[in-house]
Scaffold this motif. Structure first.
Motif, mmCIF file in Angstrom:
data_model
loop_
_atom_site.group_PDB
_atom_site.id
_atom_site.type_symbol
_atom_site.label_atom_id
_atom_site.label_comp_id
_atom_site.label_asym_id
_atom_site.label_seq_id
_atom_site.Cartn_x
_atom_site.Cartn_y
_atom_site.Cartn_z
ATOM 1 N N ALA A 158 -32.434 59.223 55.952
ATOM 2 C CA ALA A 158 -33.470 58.751 54.919
ATOM 3 C C ALA A 158 -34.543 59.924 54.868
ATOM 4 C CB ALA A 158 -34.003 57.635 55.078
ATOM 5 N N THR A 159 -34.771 60.821 56.031
ATOM 6 C CA THR A 159 -35.885 61.628 55.808
ATOM 7 C C THR A 159 -35.270 63.135 56.441
ATOM 8 O OG1 THR A 159 -36.552 61.108 58.205
ATOM 9 C CG2 THR A 159 -37.549 59.934 56.261
ATOM 10 N N PRO A 160 -36.311 64.075 56.301
ATOM 11 C CA PRO A 160 -35.815 65.441 56.865
ATOM 12 C C PRO A 160 -35.797 65.352 58.223
ATOM 13 C CG PRO A 160 -37.445 65.755 55.099
ATOM 14 C CD PRO A 160 -37.255 64.107 55.323
ATOM 15 N N GLN A 161 -36.609 64.802 58.933
ATOM 16 C CA GLN A 161 -36.727 64.583 60.329
ATOM 17 C C GLN A 161 -35.604 63.926 60.927
ATOM 18 O OE1 GLN A 161 -39.253 63.368 58.153
ATOM 19 N NE2 GLN A 161 -40.416 65.249 58.874
ATOM 20 N N GLU A 162 -34.924 62.817 60.319
ATOM 21 C CA GLU A 162 -33.791 62.220 60.821
ATOM 22 C C GLU A 162 -32.758 63.325 60.618
ATOM 23 O OE1 GLU A 162 -33.040 58.793 58.579
ATOM 24 O OE2 GLU A 162 -34.556 57.435 59.643
ATOM 25 N N PHE A 163 -32.767 63.896 59.380
ATOM 26 C CA PHE A 163 -31.757 64.962 59.309
ATOM 27 C C PHE A 163 -31.559 66.137 60.200
ATOM 28 C CE2 PHE A 163 -29.001 66.549 55.200
ATOM 29 C CZ PHE A 163 -28.024 67.052 56.085
ATOM 30 N N LEU A 168 -28.972 67.959 65.540
ATOM 31 C CA LEU A 168 -29.191 68.480 66.882
ATOM 32 C C LEU A 168 -28.252 67.599 67.756
ATOM 33 C CD1 LEU A 168 -33.072 68.968 67.207
ATOM 34 C CD2 LEU A 168 -31.260 70.760 67.191
ATOM 35 N N ALA A 169 -28.183 66.073 67.170
ATOM 36 C CA ALA A 169 -27.137 65.440 68.184
ATOM 37 C C ALA A 169 -25.712 65.768 67.868
ATOM 38 C CB ALA A 169 -27.321 64.025 67.645
ATOM 39 N N TRP A 170 -25.440 66.306 66.850
ATOM 40 C CA TRP A 170 -24.102 66.565 66.591
ATOM 41 C C TRP A 170 -23.735 67.890 67.399
ATOM 42 C CZ3 TRP A 170 -23.074 71.743 64.516
ATOM 43 C CH2 TRP A 170 -21.592 71.837 64.609
ATOM 44 N N ALA A 171 -24.799 68.942 67.437
ATOM 45 C CA ALA A 171 -24.403 70.003 68.223
ATOM 46 C C ALA A 171 -24.482 69.777 69.681
ATOM 47 C CB ALA A 171 -25.662 71.108 67.891
ATOM 48 N N ALA A 172 -25.232 69.009 70.126
ATOM 49 C CA ALA A 172 -25.125 68.610 71.619
ATOM 50 C C ALA A 172 -23.900 67.776 71.813
ATOM 51 C CB ALA A 172 -26.200 67.663 72.106
ATOM 52 N N GLY A 184 -35.484 69.788 55.849
ATOM 53 C CA GLY A 184 -35.432 69.194 54.652
ATOM 54 C C GLY A 184 -34.192 68.341 54.544
ATOM 55 N N MET A 185 -34.208 67.811 53.146
ATOM 56 C CA MET A 185 -33.088 66.999 53.017
ATOM 57 C C MET A 185 -31.672 68.132 52.798
ATOM 58 S SD MET A 185 -33.774 64.262 53.630
ATOM 59 C CE MET A 185 -32.252 63.322 53.084
ATOM 60 N N THR A 186 -31.837 69.384 52.718
ATOM 61 C CA THR A 186 -30.671 70.526 52.481
ATOM 62 C C THR A 186 -31.177 71.434 53.624
ATOM 63 O OG1 THR A 186 -31.643 71.493 50.898
ATOM 64 C CG2 THR A 186 -30.149 69.945 50.369
ATOM 65 N N PRO A 187 -31.141 70.971 54.948
ATOM 66 C CA PRO A 187 -31.824 71.935 56.075
ATOM 67 C C PRO A 187 -30.825 73.099 56.333
ATOM 68 C CG PRO A 187 -30.658 70.143 57.041
ATOM 69 C CD PRO A 187 -30.648 69.867 55.463
ATOM 70 N N ARG A 200 -26.184 66.430 52.704
ATOM 71 C CA ARG A 200 -25.602 65.027 52.746
ATOM 72 C C ARG A 200 -24.924 64.345 51.608
ATOM 73 N NH1 ARG A 200 -27.907 60.544 51.097
ATOM 74 N NH2 ARG A 200 -28.072 58.536 52.179
ATOM 75 N N TYR A 201 -23.929 63.799 51.892
ATOM 76 C CA TYR A 201 -22.946 63.226 50.922
ATOM 77 C C TYR A 201 -22.727 61.750 51.262
ATOM 78 C CZ TYR A 201 -22.403 67.568 48.876
ATOM 79 O OH TYR A 201 -22.565 68.965 48.141
ATOM 80 N N ALA A 202 -22.868 60.813 50.170
ATOM 81 C CA ALA A 202 -22.537 59.278 50.537
ATOM 82 C C ALA A 202 -21.396 59.086 49.448
ATOM 83 C CB ALA A 202 -23.956 58.533 50.039
ATOM 84 N N SER A 203 -20.451 58.098 49.881
ATOM 85 C CA SER A 203 -19.411 57.733 49.097
ATOM 86 C C SER A 203 -19.052 56.384 49.456
ATOM 87 C CB SER A 203 -18.272 58.680 49.267
ATOM 88 O OG SER A 203 -17.615 58.774 50.401
ATOM 89 N N HIS A 204 -18.274 55.590 49.085
ATOM 90 C CA HIS A 204 -17.685 54.384 49.220
ATOM 91 C C HIS A 204 -16.194 54.346 49.268
ATOM 92 C CE1 HIS A 204 -21.587 53.581 48.150
ATOM 93 N NE2 HIS A 204 -21.845 52.604 48.733
#
Length: 294
Positions: A158-163, A168-172, A184-187, A200-204
């Motif tokens: 929901a925030t740039p910090q979370e992105f 970083l978590a994915w890379a680790a 940002g929201m498109t870092p 970021r993309y959201a789908s259902h």
């Protein structure tokens, strides 16, 4: 440590160490009292890396660009692989020619030297057209897999910090090292010396929210595959479109075997299945291509 100790620990001879220093690959510290070279553990590690890359026959100049960070190791390794493959083809052609000479039972005086030199100047490509096509396809596919990839985040971002935290978590989790260059929201981030943009993309799916992150290289020319442009376009189309084409072919077979009027029922069914297959194919390519989930 002195040069003798550095040579013993690295497995590189003192003579080669001096050569690498002259080539600019290594710059050891100097003892201020006598100006003798003083080698550190970092110097020893650099010598081991140089030794490893030289074992792969990588040029000294290129090793220098790897050590100073100008050229990513992955790109240098790919260049060397291409050189080794070309050399392998040359050696295979030379070995085949030696076999032919040995079986010809001709003396040096009887040999048509001009004909042999002409053949050696323009040897037939090893492996033929199909082998070359497959090799080009593999290079294209490897470049496409580096050009874009996707993964599933653990939070809603929901925030740039979370992105940033998710990247970083994915890379680790993948054992990769990335550097965030723009939050940002498109870092944007650097991976293996190449800058990527994350979206970021959201789908259902059946009312279940699915969140995906799609990462794509900012400068496509940085990973452009070399080769004939027309052949690359065909290979890229098959790379992305073959699953959809197979599904459409199966749909055509299924519809054509149904007991229904040719027009308009079969045509409408084919159009509907075709649109559905293309839609799901595009969705799969855009949100699930080269999935990096662990």
């Amino acid at each position: 440590m002195n040069i003798k100790q550095a040579a013993e620990q690295s497995g590189v001879s003192a003579r080669n160490i001096r050569y690498y220093e002259q080539a600019g690959l290594l710059t050891p510290a100097r003892n201020p009292e006598n100006e003798y070279r003083v080698y550190s553990q970092e110097d020893v590690r650099a010598l081991k890396l140089i030794r490893m890359l030289r074992t792969l026959d990588m040029p000294v100049e290129e090793i220098g660009t790897v050590l100073n960070g100008t050229l990513p190791l992955t790109e240098a390794a790919e260049r060397q692989r291409q050189r080794l493959e070309a050399e392998q083809q040359k050696l295979a052609a030379a070995a085949a020619f030696c076999t032919e000479l040995a079986a010809s039972d001709r003396t040096a005086a009887e040999l048509d030297v001009d004909s042999c030199l002409e053949r050696m100047a323009s040897p037939a490509p090893a492996g033929g057209w199909f082998t070359g096509w497959v090799q080009d396809y593999r290079k294209m596919a490897a470049a496409e897999h580096k050009r874009q990839f996707t993964f599933t985040p653990d939070t809603a971002i929901a925030t740039p910090q979370e992105f940033t935290a998710e990247l970083l978590a994915w890379a680790a989790g993948c054992g990769e090292e990335i550097v965030i260059t723009h939050e940002g929201m498109t870092p944007r981030f650097m991976l293996d010396g190449i800058e990527y943009r994350a979206v970021r993309y959201a789908s259902h799916v059946r009312n279940i929210p699915i969140l995906r992150v799609r990462c794509e290289v900012c400068d496509p020319s940085a990973l452009a595959a070399e080769g004939d442009p027309k052949r690359l376009r065909v290979q890229r189309f098959l790379h992305y479109g073959l699953p959809v084409l197979v599904c459409l072919a199966l749909a055509v077979v299924w519809v054509c075997t149904r007991n229904m009027p040719l027009w308009p029922d079969k045509a409408a069914m084919l159009l509907a299945l075709g649109a559905l297959g293309i839609g799901y194919g595009f969705r799969g390519w855009y949100l699930y291509y080269n999935d990096r989930d662990q």
